[in-house]
Each structure stands twice: as C-alpha cells, then as structure tokens.
Design a protein around this motif. Structure first.
Motif, mmCIF file in Angstrom:
data_model
loop_
_atom_site.group_PDB
_atom_site.id
_atom_site.type_symbol
_atom_site.label_atom_id
_atom_site.label_comp_id
_atom_site.label_asym_id
_atom_site.label_seq_id
_atom_site.Cartn_x
_atom_site.Cartn_y
_atom_site.Cartn_z
ATOM 1 N N ASN A 302 52.491 7.797 28.067
ATOM 2 C CA ASN A 302 53.670 7.643 27.210
ATOM 3 C C ASN A 302 53.276 7.410 25.755
ATOM 4 O O ASN A 302 53.948 7.879 24.835
ATOM 5 C CB ASN A 302 54.529 6.467 27.676
ATOM 6 C CG ASN A 302 54.970 6.601 29.113
ATOM 7 O OD1 ASN A 302 54.140 6.662 30.002
ATOM 8 N ND2 ASN A 302 56.266 6.644 29.355
ATOM 9 N N ARG A 309 56.324 8.907 21.321
ATOM 10 C CA ARG A 309 56.318 8.250 22.611
ATOM 11 C C ARG A 309 57.716 8.371 23.191
ATOM 12 O O ARG A 309 58.687 8.514 22.462
ATOM 13 C CB ARG A 309 55.946 6.777 22.537
ATOM 14 C CG ARG A 309 55.515 6.262 21.229
ATOM 15 C CD ARG A 309 55.119 4.816 21.289
ATOM 16 N NE ARG A 309 56.185 3.972 20.792
ATOM 17 C CZ ARG A 309 55.999 2.702 20.494
ATOM 18 N NH1 ARG A 309 54.836 2.158 20.709
ATOM 19 N NH2 ARG A 309 56.962 1.976 20.018
ATOM 20 N N ASN A 314 58.972 9.238 32.910
ATOM 21 C CA ASN A 314 57.896 9.860 33.681
ATOM 22 C C ASN A 314 57.449 8.994 34.856
ATOM 23 O O ASN A 314 56.761 9.480 35.759
ATOM 24 C CB ASN A 314 56.705 10.176 32.776
ATOM 25 C CG ASN A 314 56.097 8.921 32.177
ATOM 26 O OD1 ASN A 314 56.795 7.943 31.914
ATOM 27 N ND2 ASN A 314 54.801 8.941 31.938
ATOM 28 N N ASN A 418 55.255 18.315 28.134
ATOM 29 C CA ASN A 418 56.249 18.166 29.190
ATOM 30 C C ASN A 418 55.656 18.337 30.577
ATOM 31 O O ASN A 418 56.324 18.035 31.569
ATOM 32 C CB ASN A 418 57.391 19.159 28.971
ATOM 33 C CG ASN A 418 58.314 18.734 27.846
ATOM 34 O OD1 ASN A 418 59.077 17.786 27.986
ATOM 35 N ND2 ASN A 418 58.232 19.414 26.708
ATOM 36 N N PHE A 421 53.480 14.747 30.950
ATOM 37 C CA PHE A 421 54.420 13.630 30.995
ATOM 38 C C PHE A 421 55.049 13.488 32.379
ATOM 39 O O PHE A 421 55.661 12.468 32.687
ATOM 40 C CB PHE A 421 55.517 13.839 29.937
ATOM 41 C CG PHE A 421 56.334 12.611 29.653
ATOM 42 C CD1 PHE A 421 55.756 11.471 29.106
ATOM 43 C CD2 PHE A 421 57.684 12.573 29.936
ATOM 44 C CE1 PHE A 421 56.500 10.338 28.850
ATOM 45 C CE2 PHE A 421 58.443 11.452 29.683
ATOM 46 C CZ PHE A 421 57.847 10.322 29.134
#
Length: 743
Positions: A302, A309, A314, A418, A421
């Motif tokens: 993160n 952030r 997640n 993405n 995460f």
C-alpha cells in the motif's frame, strides 16, 4: 538467448522458493526479551487483548507478551510514549507493531541505546489498526550495550503501538522476508490453480483452438469456484478438503491422461502459451515486490509507491478468504470494519482458498497468511495477460499480433500497480474480455448451436467478472446494447447466456439476501456518495431519492463537468482520493505527483497510448497504407469506441470520484488494446516503441523511486524480476520487426 535467460530465471525462482519452503515450514525459536512488567509509559499507552493477531504461535502463547497501543475506544488516539526495559540485543529479534508510525515526526517506533540515549528509527510504516511483526538484525555499531524499544505517539487522530520484543533465529528473520516467502507461496498458488485449469482445458471438445480453449477453461474454473464458495459456507473443513481434492484429483487425472498418451492432454496443453505469458508477468511483478524488506507488514505494498497510497482494499480479499477458511459465524464478520463480507463480491477470495488449503496441508504457519495472500493474489491476478492475448488472437486470428498488442500493457503503470495491489479489478477486466469475446463470436457465428455456446460462455464470464468486481457491469453495458441486436435470430442463445449468468451469480445473490442482508454500502457510496458504511437499513433507491432530491439540474451538470476533468485531466486536492495520499500534494516531487496522477487520471495514465495513437494516425495520413484486411481496423475501432463509452458512462452513473479505480476496468483494457491494435495496423514498430517508452517510464517513475525509499532490498528477487521482464519482452516483441501475417 531467450531459453538461457528463462533457465536462469527459473533457477532463481526455484532457489528462492526452496529457501522459502525451509524457513516457512521449519519452526522458528522465539524467546521474550522483556518481562510482563518491563515497561515504562509516559502519558497514555494501554495494554490490549491478543485476539487473532497475525503473530507466530510461540509469541502468542508466551505469558510475557504484552501489546501496547496509544488508543482507547472511548478517547481515540492519544499522545504518549512507552519504552521497554533495556536488554542485550541478540543477533535477531522481533517486535510486534501497529498504528501509524512514520506519518509524522511525532509518530515513531525505534531503538534507544541505554548508555548514550541515542535513538534509531526502525523506518516502520503505517499499518492502520492491524498488527504486524518486524524482525530486526542487530547492528553492534549502533550500541555496544543494552538497548530498549520505544514507541512515540503525538496523538492527533493517529496512534502507534508496540509489543514485547522476542529473540529469534535466522529462520525467524528470513520467514519475515518477502524475498523467500513470496516465491514459495507463488509456486504453491501456481501449481494449485494450473492443475484444474489444465484438466478443464483437456476435457473440452477437441475441435477448440488453443485461444478459445483457454478462455472457456478459465470461465468454467471461475464458475465452478462458486460451488466451492457454497461448500466453504456450509463447512470450513469441508471446503478445505474439497480444495485439496480438486488440486490432487486434477493432478492425478492429468497424470492418467499422460500415461494413456491421450490426445486430450495434448489439446489441454495447447493453452501453455497463455499460461506462460501470465507466469512471466507474475515473476516480473512478484520479483520486484519480493525484493522489498517489509516495512509495514501487510500494508507494505500500500505504501510502496508513496506518496501514492491507497486504502486497505487490497487486504479485504485475503481477510474474507481467511474468514471462510476458518470455522465460525461468517454472517456477522466484518473483515475490515465497518465493511462486511457481503459488501464486495467473493470470487478472488474463493480462488485464493484453493492454494491456501494446500498451504495448510503442508504446514504453513497461520502467522504468514498475509504474505501468502499477497503472493497468491499476484499469481492469479496475472492471468489477465493470458486472457488479453487469447482474446485478441481469436478475434483477430493472429497470435503474433495479439502478443504485440499486449506488450505495452504488460509494462504500463496502471496495469502493474492494479495487479500487485491485488484488488480484483484486473480479473474482473479479464472475465469481462471473455464475455465480450463470447458475444462477438456469437454475432459472427454461422449456426445457432455455435452462437448458443458462445453466448452461454459470455453469460457465465459476465457473472464471473461481476463476482470479481461489480463495477465491471458499467463497462459491459455498451455490449449489452449490442446484444439486443441478437434478439430476433439468436434468442435461444441469449436465453442460455442469461440462465448461465443467473446460475453462476446465484450463490452470491443468495448470500447477500439470506445470510448477510443489507450489504449495499459500497453500491450506495458509488451511486449516491453516501459514506455511512455502518447504515444497513437504507436501500439504494431510498439513498438515490434522498441524494438527488437535494440538488438541481445545474448543480448536477457542474458535478459532471468536474468529473470529466477528474477522469481525463489532473485531479486536485478536493478529489476524494487525495486524503489517502497526504499531505494534500505539499512537498511532493515530480515523480510522486506523476504516480498519483497515473493512479487517478485516465488521460494521464494512458498518455503515451494516446500519443502513440496520434502518431499512428499522423503516419497513416502522411504515408497511406496499401490495401489490407479491415479485420484489425474494425476491432481496433470497436474496442476504442466501446472502451471510451464504458469509461464515460461512469460520469452520469456514479455520484463523485470519477477516477480510474472507479472505472470498469474492462473499459480501460479495451481502450488500451484498441489503441495498440490501431498502431499495429499502421506500423508494428510503433507498438514496440510504445512498449519501450512505457517500460522506461515504469522504471524511472515507479520502480526506482520505490526501491530508493525501501528500508532494505534483496538482490536475488530483483534479478529474477529483471530476467522475467526481459524474457517477457522477447516473447511479446519477438516479431515486432517481422510480418504479423501468421501465428
């Protein structure tokens, strides 16, 4: 060259995974360094109960363990300082921690030399309300005598906390390093999911080509996983045994097919190119993350690219998976309060339960569940690349074109972040692509049976996409309108697709209505801006009426104009995401601002894609191309138009926060693929240039600054990541200067 690089890469993975298996499965020693009364507190720190903290069992069972936090439910975060009694530092020692250390100079966790009073911050990052474990390797140069552990809190809504330090051995130290644990856990996840996927692919009809075989197999695996969801709901033990039976049974069945020299196995192995591409992407992404010494336990990723952030979104799939993995009343659970299990769809959690069950079988300690879910999440998330390649290959009819079109996506920051995460948006995009593929194939099918089969797969894939992330539905709306044109001649297929969607989605709909009702908080937030997550009685329709009843048309139009600016230009400090970034853009360097913009703005994130498209159009105008098949051009135009429509639909449908992570990610992926396909038709070398630019930008703006800000780096995973990126580039771009006329 490719084989040599791949061999070195796989040897590194095997070596790191072997060490990871050793340090994970061998019990580590933990000895308390401070007694239960060996603490001195100034102002306000309170001892709290242990609960289900993700700490080694030996620590949790030690009577000396104390956990201190500068927070109470009645008074919130308070200022204070707590210091342990001095102790002689062993070679390695572990410190439990929590809260928001490092958020300001007044919030810190560190070591203090008893003789000199010198202090050294441990560089621990924010972890919010969770507890984590930081293992420290002693530095004799800091202090020759006894040292103490301290935690300092300045209050101001932020708390910190520490626990009893424990001496440990090298194995305890290494078990907390991503360098060893993530490669091992990724291997478990890859084997657990590959076996059933290959078996499903082998059992599909022999006439299927490799690309549709892979797309169909993944759809069926995801659809079947919802059956596993029901098993886990009925019995956690039954779900664990069913997961192990799935993996073991698939492996045995594949072995039987191999011994029988069955042509089915050869057909199933035809999906290897898509699994290989996904595995290379996984090793590249995971290798980079594994190089970091965790500075904030489960919140490490993160904050890895700070000032960019984001929230604990997640961590929710792993916490939901763990809730189902263990027996208990899941209907009342809130994995990250005030969110409840039913607020987000469960498919990523269910898929991660399969390797989690295997990990428990071989003896993985429960204390390592957070890095396990990180590795398993990255492994399964990287399947999006294989799906994108198969999607383009089957529709365009050329594998080389598909590989080339996907190359820039593999190194684009939006797709990289993405994926690592591990929120499920990229998998929702992947299943969304399969749904689009099924619909387009049904439209071009010459017979009703083929159209019905493709529409059935499209319906199942659309349900799977929504079970990863419900927001994907917005991006599928344009294709739903397209499907209306099939009502007259393919109504049976549309009925079959609707039925497939209903069957796959039914377990989750039942859970939300019968087991944990009132779970519309996320939908209410998106559609109305209602942030009262704890409200479990207001319906979506009531929230819509209340919200839209307070504003006029002019105000709504002003909000939507601002939303367009958010989506395509630069967000500002009033944007809903900036609160997480802190401190409101002040003091940020250019790369930090660029990372935030990459995360929030569609226009900024795809800036090089749009520039490449402009270059291709200019080149086409200056140098008209000879007559060629229009297939690639039609696909490119369709993907770009549908991607833009899907992206723009969020402006009128969503209330505020018109940023990338509110998008339907299938729209993002379609837009990117449409652009690269359009570039490839004009000049394939342009796509190679775009991939090189994206890779250089990813390195300079994302990877290098993150590495420079790390508290510690391991070299071997970085080398593995570099080799994986190199092999992936050779695979995807190997024919960039060659004809794309064949497979």
């Amino acid at each position: 060259m490719t084989r040599l690089l791949a061999a070195v890469m796989l040897a590194l993975w095997a070596g790191l995974a072997a060490v990871g298996a050793l340090v994970t499965l061998r019990p580590s020693e933990y000895r308390p360094l401070v007694g239960p009364d060996g603490w001195a507190a100034r102002d306000f720190f309170t001892n709290e109960t242990l609960g289900g903290r993700p700490l080694p069992r030996a620590m949790l069972e030690a009577p000396e363990l104390r956990l201190w936090r500068s927070w109470t439910p009645e008074r919130g975060a308070l200022a204070g300082e707590i210091t342990s009694a001095p102790f002689m530092a062993p070679a390695y020692f572990a410190i439990p921690f929590t809260g928001f250390p490092g958020e300001s100079a007044d919030h810190d966790i560190g070591l203090r030399c008893a003789a000199s009073g010198a202090e050294r911050s441990l560089g621990i990052g924010r972890i919010n309300n969770e507890w984590g474990l930081r293992v420290v390797r002693s530095d004799p140069g800091f202090c020759a005598g006894p040292i103490a552990v301290y935690a300092r809190s300045g209050g101001n809504f932020l708390h910190v906390g520490i626990g009893t330090p424990f001496a440990t051995d090298w194995f305890g130290y290494a078990s907390q390093l991503y360098a060893y644990t993530l490669p091992f856990f990724a291997l478990i996840a890859a084997l657990s999911l590959t076996a059933p996927l290959l078996l499903i692919a082998a059992l599909l009809p022999a006439r299927l080509a490799p690309a549709p075989r892979f797309l169909a197999a993944l759809t069926l695996l995801c659809a079947g996983a919802m059956g596993l969801f029901l098993v886990f709901h009925v019995s956690a033990s039954g779900g664990r045994h069913a997961s192990i039976a799935l993996v073991g049974g698939s492996a045995v069945a594949l072995l039987a097919l191999a011994l029988a020299r069955s042509p089915r196995l050869e057909a199933g192995l035809g999906i290897r190119p898509y699994l290989t591409a996904s595995a290379l992407l996984m090793l590249a992404y995971l290798g980079f993350v594994a190089a970091f010494q965790p500075d904030a336990a489960q919140w490490t990723v993160n904050g890895m690219f700070r000032p960019l952030r984001w929230s604990t979104d997640n961590q929710i799939p792993g916490k939901v998976a763990e809730a189902f993995f263990n027996a208990g009343d899941r209907a009342s659970l809130s994995p990250i309060a005030p969110w409840r299990i039913g607020d987000r769809p469960p498919l990523l959690s269910v898929l991660m339960l399969i390797p989690r069950s295997l990990a428990r079988l071989i003896g993985m300690p429960a204390a390592l569940r957070d890095p396990f879910y990180l590795a398993a999440g990255i492994t399964v998330m990287c399947l999006w690349l294989g799906v994108a390649i198969a999607f383009v290959e089957d529709l365009a009819g050329r594998r080389r074109l598909a590989l080339l079109a996907c190359a820039p996506l593999a190194v684009a920051p939006a797709f990289f972040f993405n994926t690592v995460f591990i929120w499920p948006k990229m998998l929702s995009a992947a299943l969304g692509l399969i749904a689009v593929w099924g619909l387009l194939r049904a439209r071009s099918a010459e017979d009703g049976r083929s159209a019905t089969l493709h529409l059935t797969l499209a319906g199942a894939a659309a349900a799977g996409a929504a079970l990863f992330h419900t927001g994907v539905v917005i991006g599928l709306i344009p294709f739903g309108v397209l499907a209306l044109g099939l009502i007259g001649r393919r109504w049976r297929g549309l009925l079959a697709g609707t039925l497939a969607f209903a069957i796959v989605y039914a377990p989750w709909l039942w859970w939300q209505s019968a087991v944990q009702p009132g779970v519309n908080a996320l939908l209410r937030t998106g559609l109305t801006g209602d942030l009262d997550i704890g409200d479990r009685t207001t319906t979506v329709l009531q929230a819509l009426a209340r919200t839209y009843g307070r504003i006029g048309v002019d105000e709504w139009l002003g909000m939507k104009a601002y939303g367009l600016r958010e989506l395509f230009l630069m967000p500002d400090a009033k944007n809903c995401v900036i609160v997480e970034m802190g401190p409101f853009w002040r003091g940020l360097d250019a790369t930090g601002i660029a990372r935030i913009a990459d995360f929030t703005s569609l226009g900024f994130s795809l800036k090089f894609f749009f520039a490449g498209l402009a270059a291709a159009l200019l080149l086409r105008w200056l140098r008209p191309a000879p007559a060629r098949s229009a297939e690639g051009g039609h696909l490119a135009l369709l993907f770009i138009v549908m991607g833009l429509i899907g992206a723009l639909l969020q402006i009128p449908l969503l209330w505020v926060c018109h940023v990338i992570h509110q998008l339907s990610y299938v729209s993002l992926m379609l837009l990117a693929l449409g652009i690269t396909l359009a570039m490839a038709r004009t000049a394939p070398a342009l796509v190679g240039v775009l991939a090189a630019v994206e890779a250089a930008y990813l390195l300079a703006v994302w990877l290098v600054p993150a590495a420079l800000g790390a508290v510690g780096l391991s070299v071997a995973p970085l080398i593995m990541a570099g080799l994986a990126f190199a092999v992936l580039a050779l695979v995807l771009l190997g024919g960039v200067y060659q004809t794309t006329a064949g497979k």
